[in-house]
Write a protein that holds these residues in place. Sequence first.
Motif, PDB file in Angstrom:
ATOM      1  N   TYR A 144      90.206   7.332  71.235  1.00 59.76           N
ATOM      2  CA  TYR A 144      89.425   6.700  70.166  1.00 59.76           C
ATOM      3  C   TYR A 144      88.285   5.870  70.745  1.00 59.76           C
ATOM      4  N   ARG A 190     100.692   6.759  72.269  1.00 60.53           N
ATOM      5  CA  ARG A 190      99.837   5.668  71.808  1.00 60.53           C
ATOM      6  C   ARG A 190      98.704   5.337  72.768  1.00 60.53           C
ATOM      7  N   THR A 221      97.158   3.947  65.085  1.00 55.72           N
ATOM      8  CA  THR A 221      96.331   4.339  63.938  1.00 55.72           C
ATOM      9  C   THR A 221      96.357   3.268  62.862  1.00 55.72           C
ATOM     10  N   LEU A 248      88.031  12.369  67.613  1.00 56.90           N
ATOM     11  CA  LEU A 248      89.392  12.835  67.343  1.00 56.90           C
ATOM     12  C   LEU A 248      89.374  14.301  66.920  1.00 56.90           C
ATOM     13  N   LEU A 260      99.891  12.844  71.341  1.00 54.21           N
ATOM     14  CA  LEU A 260      99.391  12.368  72.627  1.00 54.21           C
ATOM     15  C   LEU A 260     100.157  11.175  73.172  1.00 54.21           C
ATOM     16  N   PRO A 316     102.633   6.406  63.894  1.00 57.07           N
ATOM     17  CA  PRO A 316     101.282   6.206  64.454  1.00 57.07           C
ATOM     18  C   PRO A 316     100.870   4.742  64.404  1.00 57.07           C
ATOM     19  N   PHE A 365      96.071   8.091  72.819  1.00 54.31           N
ATOM     20  CA  PHE A 365      95.338   8.123  71.550  1.00 54.31           C
ATOM     21  C   PHE A 365      94.314   6.992  71.496  1.00 54.31           C
ATOM     22  N   GLY A 380      95.099  10.736  62.591  1.00 57.89           N
ATOM     23  CA  GLY A 380      95.894   9.904  63.489  1.00 57.89           C
ATOM     24  C   GLY A 380      97.371  10.203  63.403  1.00 57.89           C
ATOM     25  N   MET A 423      97.565  13.287  65.707  1.00 58.68           N
ATOM     26  CA  MET A 423      97.182  13.155  67.101  1.00 58.68           C
ATOM     27  C   MET A 423      97.981  12.107  67.865  1.00 58.68           C
ATOM     28  N   GLU A 424      98.278  10.985  67.233  1.00 58.82           N
ATOM     29  CA  GLU A 424      98.953   9.917  67.977  1.00 58.82           C
ATOM     30  C   GLU A 424     100.354  10.304  68.427  1.00 58.82           C
TER      31      GLU A 424
END
Length: 291
Positions: free
Chosen positions: A171, A164, A87, A201, A162, A84, A167, A155, A158-159
């Motif tokens: 954000y 980079r 993140t 998020l 999805l 991530p 994501f 993060g 999710m990162e």
Amino acid sequence: MTSADFARNRENFCYRHPDRQSFVLCQRCLRTICPECQTQAAVGVICPECIAQQRRDQTPAQARAQRRWGRAGGSTSVALRGQPVVTYAIIAITAVFYVIQQIIPASTQWFVFYAPALYPSLLGTFEPWRLVTGALVHSSILHIGLNMLSLWMIGRIMEPLLGRGRFLALYLISALGGWVAVTLLAFPTPVLGASGAIFGLFGALVIIARHLGAQITGILVVLAVNLVIGFVPGFGISWQTHLGGLVAGAVVGLVFARTRRRDQRVRQIVLLTVVTVALFALMLIPLAIYG
């Protein structure tokens, strides 16, 4: 689509690990792959088989160039797989801003979001950068600590899920949604912090997890507790920021869930642009009321 329908559709699970749900497709073969099977490419991710095929198709010159720049397979690819990076970058930048706040206390006022700062007719200045910097400054070590801990935890999920670029878009749009809610519901209250983005998020995670047919009861409980805390007097928490970020994040999550395929990429970009423009349009409402 029901949860049962989703579970029966093998395209919603990693082709190498059939028990793992995923939201990411290999950019070359379009098969679903879980974070463990992902290798970051220039755009999106690539599955192990496509990586192997790519290496077999390389010319000797291409192989030498990749070795020269450290981008060939081996340890480098493994180290980048599913990391991530965005993140970690957001956490690092936010930490730098907090250090600046401690060294130069007045810097908090330079960056903190304050609604009239976007309306020259009301304050005499126009400082749009606060829409970004407002999410980077925090009021205390506890404030930044809790927000960055939440970002670090969510993060990492999710990162890789999805990608980079998506994501980061999620954000930033979530942070914008928080500021919009403050502008509409608590004008002109000064607020600061990444809470709106963090709640965005959470909102996206709920929508995407529901779309995937995953169990989201635990997420909803945590989300509900955090929302309720925002309404408790004395905590100094902007519930408007939380609510705005949550709604914006949920909308973005819905866009991602409904435009998952590679051939829907243009539609996804258009819809995200529409959401962003709509949020900026909502920020013009105070001009009609207070202008």
